[in-house]
Design a protein around this motif. Sequence first.
Motif, mmCIF file in Angstrom:
data_model
loop_
_atom_site.group_PDB
_atom_site.id
_atom_site.type_symbol
_atom_site.label_atom_id
_atom_site.label_comp_id
_atom_site.label_asym_id
_atom_site.label_seq_id
_atom_site.Cartn_x
_atom_site.Cartn_y
_atom_site.Cartn_z
ATOM 1 N N VAL A 26 -15.839 -50.152 -30.209
ATOM 2 C CA VAL A 26 -17.045 -49.409 -30.557
ATOM 3 C C VAL A 26 -17.119 -49.178 -32.065
ATOM 4 O O VAL A 26 -18.203 -49.070 -32.646
ATOM 5 N N THR A 27 -15.970 -49.136 -32.725
ATOM 6 C CA THR A 27 -15.949 -48.934 -34.177
ATOM 7 C C THR A 27 -16.662 -50.082 -34.890
ATOM 8 O O THR A 27 -17.339 -49.881 -35.893
ATOM 9 N N TYR A 28 -16.519 -51.299 -34.357
ATOM 10 C CA TYR A 28 -17.147 -52.478 -34.960
ATOM 11 C C TYR A 28 -18.669 -52.359 -34.930
ATOM 12 O O TYR A 28 -19.360 -52.785 -35.862
ATOM 13 N N HIS A 29 -19.216 -51.763 -33.877
ATOM 14 C CA HIS A 29 -20.664 -51.705 -33.699
ATOM 15 C C HIS A 29 -21.282 -50.426 -34.268
ATOM 16 O O HIS A 29 -22.352 -50.481 -34.903
ATOM 17 N N LEU A 30 -20.671 -49.283 -34.018
ATOM 18 C CA LEU A 30 -21.283 -47.994 -34.369
ATOM 19 C C LEU A 30 -20.589 -47.278 -35.520
ATOM 20 O O LEU A 30 -21.136 -46.309 -36.059
ATOM 21 N N GLY A 31 -19.389 -47.696 -35.875
ATOM 22 C CA GLY A 31 -18.690 -47.042 -36.973
ATOM 23 C C GLY A 31 -17.930 -45.792 -36.568
ATOM 24 O O GLY A 31 -17.270 -45.169 -37.411
ATOM 25 N N TYR A 32 -18.031 -45.401 -35.294
ATOM 26 C CA TYR A 32 -17.299 -44.232 -34.796
ATOM 27 C C TYR A 32 -15.942 -44.663 -34.241
ATOM 28 O O TYR A 32 -15.801 -45.746 -33.673
#
Length: 289
Positions: free
Chosen positions: A254-260
Amino acid sequence: MTIFCSHCHRPLQAEMSCLPSRAKQAPSAPRPFRSTKSASKARRDQINAELQALRSLLPISAQEKERLSYLHTMALVCLRLRGAQLFPPGLAPPAGPALGTELLSLLPGFLLVLSADSKLVYISENVAQVLGLSVVELLAQGDTVFDILDGRVGEDVHKKLLLAREEPGREVTFVSEMRTSKAFRLQHGGNRVVAVCGRFVALRWPPSPSTTAFLALCTPVVQSPTDGEAASQDDVFQSMHLLDMTIIDVTESVTYHLGYHREELVGQSWYSLLHPEDADLAAAQHRAV
């Protein structure tokens, strides 16, 4: 028994009448048969000649011109006419055919230009890489953006385009399935989901519907393995939710897509990640599920 004439009331003899008898007319000569085949052929030849003249003016290769049907020819001509109305010869389009293949290949999607009434004005050539359809094949679907979108979202897209037209410069985004080639559907199991992000721009002053265009970038929501050399594990992320859509777990990608980071999202509501304009539609889909 005496028979009287119904006109002059005089007694009549058998087989007599006071009405003027019609002189026997000589049988008229039959009219000569006139075939309409020659006239129909002349009209067809004239239409073909006009279509050939229009086809010769299209800015495409001779090989592509030979493959054009009448329907494709007229679709391309209408597209060029709408483009000429929005972008006169003295005003070059901001994203027109001058874009090279190398530059288009660097974009994450294809470029789309619509008129104020949602008519297709320009589609970049790299649309074939995203949908498996060339510009000509896509135009055969219809001449408006609704003809190439999934019909179920037509009303929602129409509302967003109206909102963007009322406030030029305001960016709107909508996600929808776009029509693809048969080979693409067989390979990927359906049409392609594309995010359309754009805004209306006034090309000349004073602004009017005839001088306003919707400029957008259409990006695939999920990249297929054929779009790159290999599929990445970061192409998608998965999440688990409670019934109220509170996130209880999410993959690290999810970090790759949303930065979270995963820890930041656990315990948060899925609705907090949505754009406010999409909340009503998302809630309706949530209730349906």
